[in-house]
Every structure is written in C-alpha cells, then in structure tokens.
Motif scaffolding. Structure first.
Motif, PDB file in Angstrom:
ATOM      1  N   VAL A 196       8.939   2.752  -8.171  1.00  0.00           N
ATOM      2  CA  VAL A 196       9.061   3.828  -7.183  1.00  0.00           C
ATOM      3  C   VAL A 196      10.181   4.782  -7.592  1.00  0.00           C
ATOM      4  O   VAL A 196      11.242   4.371  -8.055  1.00  0.00           O
ATOM      5  N   ARG A 204       8.804   6.414   0.958  1.00  0.00           N
ATOM      6  CA  ARG A 204       9.117   5.139   0.329  1.00  0.00           C
ATOM      7  C   ARG A 204       8.444   3.977   1.066  1.00  0.00           C
ATOM      8  O   ARG A 204       7.837   3.106   0.444  1.00  0.00           O
ATOM      9  N   ALA A 207       4.813   3.995   0.335  1.00  0.00           N
ATOM     10  CA  ALA A 207       4.551   3.595  -1.052  1.00  0.00           C
ATOM     11  C   ALA A 207       4.661   2.083  -1.206  1.00  0.00           C
ATOM     12  O   ALA A 207       3.942   1.470  -1.983  1.00  0.00           O
ATOM     13  N   LEU A 208       5.582   1.481  -0.462  1.00  0.00           N
ATOM     14  CA  LEU A 208       5.816   0.049  -0.639  1.00  0.00           C
ATOM     15  C   LEU A 208       4.923  -0.814   0.244  1.00  0.00           C
ATOM     16  O   LEU A 208       4.616  -1.945  -0.094  1.00  0.00           O
TER      17      LEU A 208
END
Ligand SMILES: Nc1ncnc2c1ncn2[C@@H]1O[C@H](COP(=O)(O)OP(=O)(O)OP(=O)(O)O)[C@@H](O)[C@H]1O
Ligand SMILES: [Mg+2]
Length: 590
Positions: A196, A204, A207-208
């Motif tokens: 990332v 974030r 994305a995670l």
C-alpha cells in the motif's frame, strides 16, 4: 533460604513470554519501532509464517553503533523524554521489545543514521556473536530467525505457518490502518502479499479491508464529551460470519479491547443475528490523561478513565450513523440486479445475483438474506402457495412501499408501488416495527403494560431466576412485570402492551439468556435496548399468518414512517423492490 537476583538473560526471557508470543507479536514490535523512527516506508519479509524469518526494513532515522548496543539492553528507550509515561505519543516506551526478542531467537540488527556509516550486530539468544561495519542505506533492518527454536515450551504453542502468517498479516494491517501516511509492503515466502502506498485514511481502510466498503460502508465522524470517533463500519446487511474484520484504534494505536469490541457489538445488536458481525475500522481519540496504555506488555489493551463515556461515544455515534442510513436496505440493491431469482424455479436453486460468486465463497455475506430466501423457496416447493389478489385499480397512490395487492405463502406481502413491485417479509418487518415501538415508548418513559388475567408461573433454573429477579426493575420499564416465585420459578403479572399476545415462558427464557450474555457491565439504556429487541421477537406476526388487505396496508404505512425499517433485527432486509425497468428486463422487453 537465599534470595538471588535473576540473571538478566532470564529476565529478558520472562519478558519475552509477555511481549513476544508468536512471530506476529515480534513483527508488531519491529514495525512499531520503525514507525517511531519516522519511517516513510516499511518493508516486511516473512518465511514460513514468520517461524523461520521475520525481517523489517525501514527508511527511518536509524541509530549510531552506540545506540544500537543500548537498544538491545533492557529498559533502554529513547522514547520517554521527560519520564512522563502519561504523554507518550510513540508506540514504544518500555524499552523491552528488542532485548526480549533477541533472547529467544537469532537477531541481526543493521542500522545507519542519516549522517553515519552502517553497522551490524548479531545476537544469538541473548549472546552477542559479532559486530562490525555493514553497508546499508540510511534506516534500520532487523532480522529475526528461528523464533523460539531453542525454547520448546514456547515453540509448542506456535501454530502452522499458515496460521502464523495470518496473524502476521493482521498485525501489519492494523498498523497500516493506523498510519495511512506510511507505505507498507509484505513479502511471504518470496511472494508479495501486501503493498500500500501512502494515502488518506478512508482509502487505506478500503484498500486493506474491502473495496466494496465504499458502497456498503458508512463513514462515521462524531464528537461527544471531548472524545472523537471516526472511521468506517459496514451496513448491517453487509456482514460477516466472523468478527475478524474489526479494527479498533485508540489515539492511533491498534488495540484489542473488550470494551470497544463490546460497544461495537452493542451498536449493531438488534440489527444483526448473534452469529453475524459488522466490518469496522474505528478510531477513538481521547485526551491522553483519559487513557492508560501501559496496562499490557504488548500494549494492545488500554484502560479508560471513563469507560461509560467511551462506550456512549461508540454506541451513540454508530447508532446515529446507522439511523441516518435509515431504511436503506443493501439487499435491495443486490436483489434488483439479481433477476436470477425468477429464471429457475427448481426449489433447491440458490437465487443469487448474476455473476456473483456463490455466497459461501464470498468474504462478505449477504448470505443471511440469501439463506432466508432459499429456505422459503423450499417451502414454496413443498406447499401450494396461499395467494390472494386485489384487483389492480389505477392509479396507484404515491406510497414508497405501494399498496398491498396480496399475500403469498402466508409469509410475503406483495404490493404495487408507482415505480415497481414490492415484496415484504411480514415477520421480519413486523418484528422491526414492534422493536421501534418499544423503543419509542421506553424513550418517553415507561412502556405500557398489559396485565395478565391470571399471573403466569414460569419454571426456570435458579441462576436464570436470579438474573431476571435482579433485572426486574429494568424489565418493568419495558412493561414486563415479574416477581420471584420460589427458588426456581418466576411469576409474570403483566407483559409489554406493544407485544400483543405473547408466548410468556419463551419470552422469559430468551430474556434470561440475553441477560446472561450481556452481563452487568452495560449501562441501563443499552440493556433496555437489547432486551427490547429480544422482546420484539416474541411479539411479531409470525410467517404463516394470513393478513387482511387492511392489515397489510397498515403494516406498509407503518414501515414507511418507522426508522430503520429496511432491515429486520437480524440484519436481513425486510422488503425488496423490483423496479419496472427490472421487470421489463425479465421479460426481455429491454
Ligand atoms: N527501527 C528503528 N529505528 C531507529 N531506532 C530504533 C529502531 N528500533 C529500535 N530503535 C531504538 O531502540 C530502542 C529500543 O527499542 P525497543 O523496541 O526495545 O524499545 P521501545 O520501542 O523504546 O519500547 P517498547 O519495548 O515499548 O517497544 C528504541 O527506544 C529506539 O531508540
Ligand atoms: Mg519498541
């Protein structure tokens, strides 16, 4: 008897038992050190789930050789400028992670300060093997090999490389969520498994965790009593079978705290079945004097000075956000695209959104909704549906949920709205309405009671009786009047009026179970809410009851004006709509 001081090697090993339980905990400590050293990018390498190798390399400010030696000594830290433990803003402050890890593994510490030369120290289970110059870019790299190899008592508790890897990646995820401004990468057995770039917090988190949180998540940002809560939670209908995607942070520090987890659960209590869990990344900010982060060696637990305020912040903040999301039913979207539900009428087929993977293989689950439908379809197959129809008299009044046209399988109400066809699960919808009625009534004081002509005696276990007796005052506020009746029985004098006719023993048993699970830690308000949800379940129009058209319309109208009526108390949708356009598609007209 002679008293001796423990040798420092043994002290380190004891500390290691607390700080380092498994590769993931060593990894967490190393990444935290990198973050504390101002790293902009952190690269993790693992072999065999970290059992063979955990390596963390950063581009932080590094150390000069003298600092490196000191760093490996116990209780040596650079992070307590004025010895004020209350004000630490860094992840570390105990000065025990590195020496602890070094005492139970082979550790290689390479470091180079910006204006210095690189240096390497190699340690084997606490003993320095060698040290000397070593070339590397500015920053620090720590390699930990063969963790617990020589400590069989610990080694025994380690799990498979797979399970250890899962714990490692979870630890990195938590820290990467806490620090979206830092880039992270993870390589496992030579394969890149996470990467990332620096970004903002919502990006974030998505994305995670899951990119779909964009669509199926709710942003939260609220302030209460000087405390702040931000983050993302999934809508109730976008839930999981495990509580593994819940990430909680206090002042930027990832924590696993029962109070916080419990509060999250409480906020979703009547929106999800017991075995379903929301996805969440929540950040709590409290003034540093209000929280003690020094209660646990791994610093994953915290103690709040005012736990009730924190709980109120989370439950209140999330509920407000969920209320705002209103009767927006995620499943509605899923169903609109899932025209597949009519293309195959064999009773065992799973209705499923076109092109979606099978519900079981999906990491998220709209599954309860689907499972419910499957069950009902089986019933369709087994019995002839009861169907009654109202003639379609034009024009349709502009009600969002339309006017009732009939009831199918004594379970679903079919209604015609201006823009399409609405199907309502009568039991799910009614249960929701009863709960909201109970809530409203209890918010305005006491819920009305309906006295029983003859008090009902319900026999139960002694502990269950004790629990109910202790909660009798609260239950009275909700309209349930009970008394102890000997060691193993309760006497019921009145039930909550909004419930209508109820199965009294069933209600009492469920309430006792509910109280046992809730414990006494909850604030009265929260307990009442949960208990109201349990009661609502007992007062609802069950599937299988034939409704008159007037009753159906009354239910639809009440749903329209009731908050949170889009999902039942277990997170399933209460209604779905098939828009005219979707119907046209079904018949190939579009
Ligand atoms: N990656 C790193 N970059 C720069 N300095 C580091 C790094 N890792 C460790 N240090 C230095 O070594 C010291 C000791 O680290 P260690 O993790 O043992 O203790 P700590 O971080 O101070 O406290 P805790 O035990 O709570 O983690 C730190 O205070 C820091 O000065
Ligand atoms: Mg540290």
């Amino acid at each position: 008897m002679s008293i001796r001081r423990l040798p420092s090697e043994l002290i380190n090993r004891i500390a290691a038992g607390e700080v380092v339980e498994r590769p993931a905990s060593a990894l967490k400590e190393l990444v935290e050190n990198s973050l504390d050293a101002g790293a902009a990018s952190i690269a993790v390498r693992l072999a065999a789930g970290g059992l063979e190798l955990v390596e963390v390399a950063d581009d932080g400010w590094g150390m000069v050789p003298a600092e490196m030696s000191l760093a490996l000594e116990r209780h040596a830290t650079s992070k307590l400028p004025d010895d004020h433990i209350e004000d630490v803003a860094s992840f570390g402050f105990r000065g025990e992670a590195l020496p602890s890890i070094a005492s139970v593994a082979r550790l290689t510490l390479d470091s180079r300060a910006a204006d210095g030369d690189g240096w390497r120290i190699e340690i084997d289970h606490g003993q320095t093997l060698r040290e000397g110059p070593h070339a590397l870019p500015p920053g620090t790299r720590v390699r930990v090999e063969g963790l617990f190899d020589k400590v069989p008592a610990r080694r025994k508790f380690l799990r498979s490389p797979r399970a250890e890897y899962a714990a490692c990646i979870d630890a990195v995820r938590r820290l990467a969520m806490a620090r979206p401004d830092v880039g992270f990468s993870v390589e496992h057995d030579g394969r890149r498994t996470l990467s990332v770039q620096p970004s903002d917090a919502p990006t974030r988190v998505a994305a995670l965790l899951d990119r779909d949180l964009d669509r199926h998540g709710l942003g939260v940002d609220c302030v209460r009593d000087g405390l702040r809560l931000t983050g993302v939670v999934s809508l109730p209908t976008f839930n999981r079978g495990m509580a593994d995607h819940q990430y909680l942070f206090v002042n930027g520090r990832p924590v696993k705290d029962r109070l916080l987890v419990g509060s999250l659960r409480a906020a979703f209590r009547d929106l999800l079945a017991r075995d379903r869990h929301p996805i969440a990344a929540l950040f709590v900010e409290v003034p540093s004097g209000e929280v003690d982060i020094n209660v646990h060696p791994a610093k994953t637990e915290v103690r709040f000075r005012d736990p009730a305020a924190v709980r109120g912040l989370i439950v209140g903040g999330l509920r407000a956000a969920l209320d705002e999301a209103g009767h927006r039913s995620v499943a509605r979207e899923q169903f609109v695209s899932s025209v597949a539900w009519t293309d195959d009428l064999t009773p065992t087929s799973h209705p499923r959104a076109g092109g979606d993977p099978a519900p079981d293989s999906s990491p998220f689950s709209g599954t309860p909704a689907f499972a419910g439908v499957t069950e009902d379809r089986l019933r369709f197959g087994a019995n002839h549906p009861h169907g009654r129809a109202e003639p379609a008299t034009a024009p349709v009044p502009a009600y969002p949920l339309g006017v009732a046209r009939g009831q199918v399988a004594a379970t679903y109400i079919v209604a015609e709205a201006e823009d399409g066809l609405v199907i309502v699960d009568q039991h799910a919808a009614h249960e929701r309405l009863v709960l909201e009625r109970m809530r409203q009534a209890s918010a305005g004081g006491e819920v009305a009671r309906q006295a029983l002509l003859l008090p009902d005696v319900v026999e139960m276990d002694e502990p269950d009786c004790d629990r109910l007796e202790a909660a009798a005052g609260e239950l009275a506020l909700l309209g349930l009047e009970i008394e102890r009746f000997g060691p193993r029985a309760m006497l019921v004098r009145a039930t909550p009026a909004p419930l209508g006719k109820t199965d009294v023993p069933g209600l009492l048993h469920d309430l006792a179970a509910e109280l046992a699970e809730l414990g006494t830690a909850l604030a009265l308000r929260d307990r009442l809410d949960h208990v109201a949800a349990t009661m609502a379940c007992h007062g609802s129009v069950r599937a299988g009851r034939i409704l008159s058209v007037a009753e159906m319309n009354a239910l639809l109208r009440e749903m329209e004006v009731t908050p949170r009526s889009g999902q039942c108390n277990h997170g399933r949708p209460t209604w779905v709509k098939l828009a005219h356009g979707d119907i046209e598609k079904l018949f190939g007209r579009r």
